[in-house]
Design an enzyme around this catalytic site. Structure first.
Site, PDB file in Angstrom:
ATOM      1  N   ASP A  86       0.860  -1.171   0.000  1.00 60.41           N
ATOM      2  CA  ASP A  86       0.000   0.000   0.000  1.00 60.41           C
ATOM      3  C   ASP A  86       0.905   1.231   0.000  1.00 60.41           C
ATOM      4  OD1 ASP A  86      -2.170   1.772   0.448  1.00 60.41           O
ATOM      5  OD2 ASP A  86      -3.195   0.238   1.626  1.00 60.41           O
TER       6      ASP A  86
ATOM      7  N   GLU B 256      -6.590   4.131  -5.647  1.00 61.75           N
ATOM      8  CA  GLU B 256      -7.818   4.411  -4.908  1.00 61.75           C
ATOM      9  C   GLU B 256      -8.304   5.787  -5.330  1.00 61.75           C
ATOM     10  OE1 GLU B 256      -9.576   4.878  -0.371  1.00 61.75           O
ATOM     11  OE2 GLU B 256      -7.605   5.659  -0.884  1.00 61.75           O
TER      12      GLU B 256
ATOM     13  N   ASP C  47     -11.929   0.411   5.107  1.00 61.02           N
ATOM     14  CA  ASP C  47     -12.633   1.675   5.362  1.00 61.02           C
ATOM     15  C   ASP C  47     -14.148   1.503   5.342  1.00 61.02           C
ATOM     16  OD1 ASP C  47     -10.216   3.138   5.405  1.00 61.02           O
ATOM     17  OD2 ASP C  47     -10.276   3.439   3.228  1.00 61.02           O
TER      18      ASP C  47
HETATM   19  C1  GLC Z   1      -7.419   6.053   2.224  1.00 59.86           C
HETATM   20  C2  GLC Z   1      -7.255   4.889   3.151  1.00 59.86           C
HETATM   21  C3  GLC Z   1      -7.750   5.275   4.507  1.00 59.86           C
HETATM   22  C4  GLC Z   1      -6.919   6.429   4.997  1.00 59.86           C
HETATM   23  C5  GLC Z   1      -6.913   7.581   4.007  1.00 59.86           C
HETATM   24  C6  GLC Z   1      -5.814   8.554   4.307  1.00 59.86           C
HETATM   25  O1  GLC Z   1      -8.744   6.369   2.001  1.00 59.86           O
HETATM   26  O2  GLC Z   1      -7.880   3.752   2.627  1.00 59.86           O
HETATM   27  O3  GLC Z   1      -7.711   4.204   5.412  1.00 59.86           O
HETATM   28  O4  GLC Z   1      -7.413   6.880   6.223  1.00 59.86           O
HETATM   29  O5  GLC Z   1      -6.695   7.150   2.693  1.00 59.86           O
HETATM   30  O6  GLC Z   1      -4.563   7.984   4.038  1.00 59.86           O
END
Ligand code: GLC
Ligand code: CA
Length: 542
Positions: free
Chosen positions: A99, A242, A316
């Site tokens: 990640d 994402e 999340d």
């Molecule tokens: C993404 C992650 C989440 C995190 C956010 C900030 O949405 O999946 O868990 O809090 O980014 O990094």
């Protein structure tokens, strides 16, 4: 000859390391714990592990706040443990996707520490600063975790931007030195033999904060193409961005088959379909017709022009069986139906730890039980706006991120076999009924169903239909059932299911020849007309 990218036929399993398996009794999951469960994952049939962040971090947002990209967070293990995980996974045919949080770092990262010290530091420009007066932030931009996105830095007398917590300052992608340092680090990891990256909130790196633009900024795709060129394109890996702000048009750029950006993205239209002006904290009743239309649009639009990722869950999101299914009487049936509906489509499916067991949301009564920074902050914010404690706990129990983060339920011993110590977040009390050990012993469990589903997707006979077949939806306006075909030349599969508790008779466009997989035991179906029981779902050959 047409080459199929390996990740098009892969199944990904997401691990949230903090909650997966503790190996040393400190109540926190760790990398040796993950290694000890690799055989379980190989048996499930997955090809890739997406590992949520394991880098050095003060853990303000459970690792999404990185203070050293080149080191492993000590409570998760060491770099040797990480290398062992890559090797041990590889032995089982599993790749590790890391990640990557590149939109922001931790405020404890040396870059930020230096940046804060002096306006002359070369690292100052690695972040986003605005001059101003204390208590008068540059504009109204808000943080995803409540409050202003601008934090006053007393020492240097300026504001810095943080779209997430104040311990997650946003990196400045305008700065070429920062970008170069980032690529160097990415290549360093790729050279260790990892299988790729999931890129955290990557659609915000082109932000223009002065114009209130966060996602989809004007230079976003320019940055992503440079990133891809300098790193990913030199390796045979998979990448997934994402992107909460994605639409079917920019998704064709992100997942362009020419490989200029990513392999695929996570888009959230199906997840956000029921959100209100309060976002996920206040939701409308789920509209199944709307949901099917969203899926159909993504399936059709990206066919041959991009690639979908298929997911219901991640760290999340609330548990799918609680949010889209029935976590009571029809827990097992609905968990299997939801999996069938999703995995039958074109794209790379993702399974989030515990989803394969049909794990459910947890019900918390008190703020002291909450661990997630987002939920803690929204509690304060909406309490001030007049919400009651009961309303807030209901909202958090329904949509909060801790639902996904309760420990993996391995068996029915104390703490579900997750730890011998005190878990950092409480275990869902239903672990005595819902756990991996019990499901491994039960042929009709959700776990066995996932195994069969994965095996069917990968079978020599049907593999190409799942990967390349055209998606043809039927009965779009029906509020209960989903029916679609996957067609490749002469080969054709039907995915048929009932999304609800009512029984339904369905007349199919073609008579089915053979049921390949079903979530009910007795299934004699070879007709045009089928009677669907509550949450019944099957995949059949026609
Ligand atoms: C993404 C992650 C989440 C995190 C956010 C900030 O949405 O999946 O868990 O809090 O980014 O990094
Ligand atoms: Ca541990």
């Amino acid at each position: 000859m047409k080459q199929t990218k390996w990740w098009k036929n892969a199944v990904v399993y997401q691990i949230y390391p903090r909650s997966f398996q503790d190996s040393n009794g400190d109540g926190i999951g760790d990398i040796p714990g993950v290694i000890s469960r690799l055989d379980y994952l190989a048996d499930l049939g997955i090809d890739v592990i997406w590992l949520s962040p394991v880098y050095e971090s003060p853990q303000d947002d459970n690792g999404y706040d990185i203070s050293d990209y080149y080191a492993i967070y000590h409570e998760f293990g060491t770099m040797e443990d990480m290398e062992a995980l890559i090797r041990e996974a590889e032995k089982r045919g599993i790749r590790i996707v890391m990640d990557l949080v590149a939109n922001h770092s931790s405020d404890e990262h040396p870059w930020f520490v230096e940046a804060r010290k002096s306006k002359d530091s070369k690292y100052r420009e690695y972040y986003i600063w605005r001059e101003g007066e204390k208590n008068q932030p540059p504009n109204e931009l808000t943080s995803v975790f409540s409050g202003s996105a601008w934090e006053w830095d007393e020492g240097s007398g300026a504001y810095y931007l943080h779209l997430y917590s104040r311990k997650q300052p946003d990196l400045n992608w305008e700065n070429a030195d920062m970008r170069r340092d980032m690529y160097q680090m990415i290549n360093w990891w790729l050279d260790k033999g990892i299988g790729g990256f999931r890129l955290d909130v990557i659609d915000t790196i082109g932000k223009v904060p002065d114009q209130m633009i966060t996602t989809n900024g004007p230079k976003l795709h320019e940055y992503i193409q440079e990133l891809s060129r300098e790193t990913f394109q030199n390796y045979d890996i998979m990448t997934v961005g994402e992107t909460w702000g994605a639409n079917v048009d920019n998704a064709k750029l992100y997942s362009n088959p020419d490989g200029s950006e990513f392999s695929m993205i996570f888009q959230f239209e199906h997840i956000c379909a029921s959100w209100s002006e309060y976002g996920k904290w206040k939701q409308e009743k789920k509209d199944f017709v709307k949901l099917k239309k969203i899926f159909s649009r993504w399936q059709k639009e990206l066919w041959g022009k991009g690639w979908n990722s298929l997911f219901w869950n991640n760290h999340d999101l609330p548990r799918v069986v609680s949010s889209f299914g029935d976590d009571g009487r029809y827990r097992v049936e609905s968990a299997k139906a939801l999996a069938t509906f999703l995995h039958g489509m074109q794209g790379t499916p993702y399974i989030y730890e515990g989803e394969e067991l049909g794990m459910t949301n947890i019900s918390m009564k008190d703020v002291s039980q909450i661990r997630d920074i987002e939920s803690l902050n929204i509690y304060e914010e909406l309490r001030q706006k007049g919400w009651t404690h009961e309303q807030l706990m209901a909202a958090i129990n329904g949509a909060g991120r801790d639902n996904a983060r309760t420990p993996m339920q391995w068996d029915d011993t104390e703490n579900a076999g997750f730890t011998t110590g005190t878990p950092w977040i409480e275990v869902n009390p239903n672990y005595r009924e819902i756990n991996a050990k019990a499901e491994l012993e039960d042929e009709n469990s959700v776990l066995h169903y996932y195994k069969k589903l994965i095996a069917l997707r990968k079978s020599e006979e049907w593999k190409d239909v799942f990967t390349d077949g055209e998606y043809v939806p039927f009965m779009d306006e029906d509020e209960d059932v989903f029916v679609y075909a996957r067609v490749l030349g002469e080969k054709k599969l039907y995915v048929v299911g009932n999304f609800h508790e009512v029984e339904r008779i369905v007349v199919l466009p073609e008579a089915i020849k053979e049921v390949l997989l079903s979530n009910y035991q007795e299934t004699e179906k070879n007709e045009l007309q089928v009677a669907l029981r509550p949450y019944e779902a099957f995949i059949a050959k026609v």
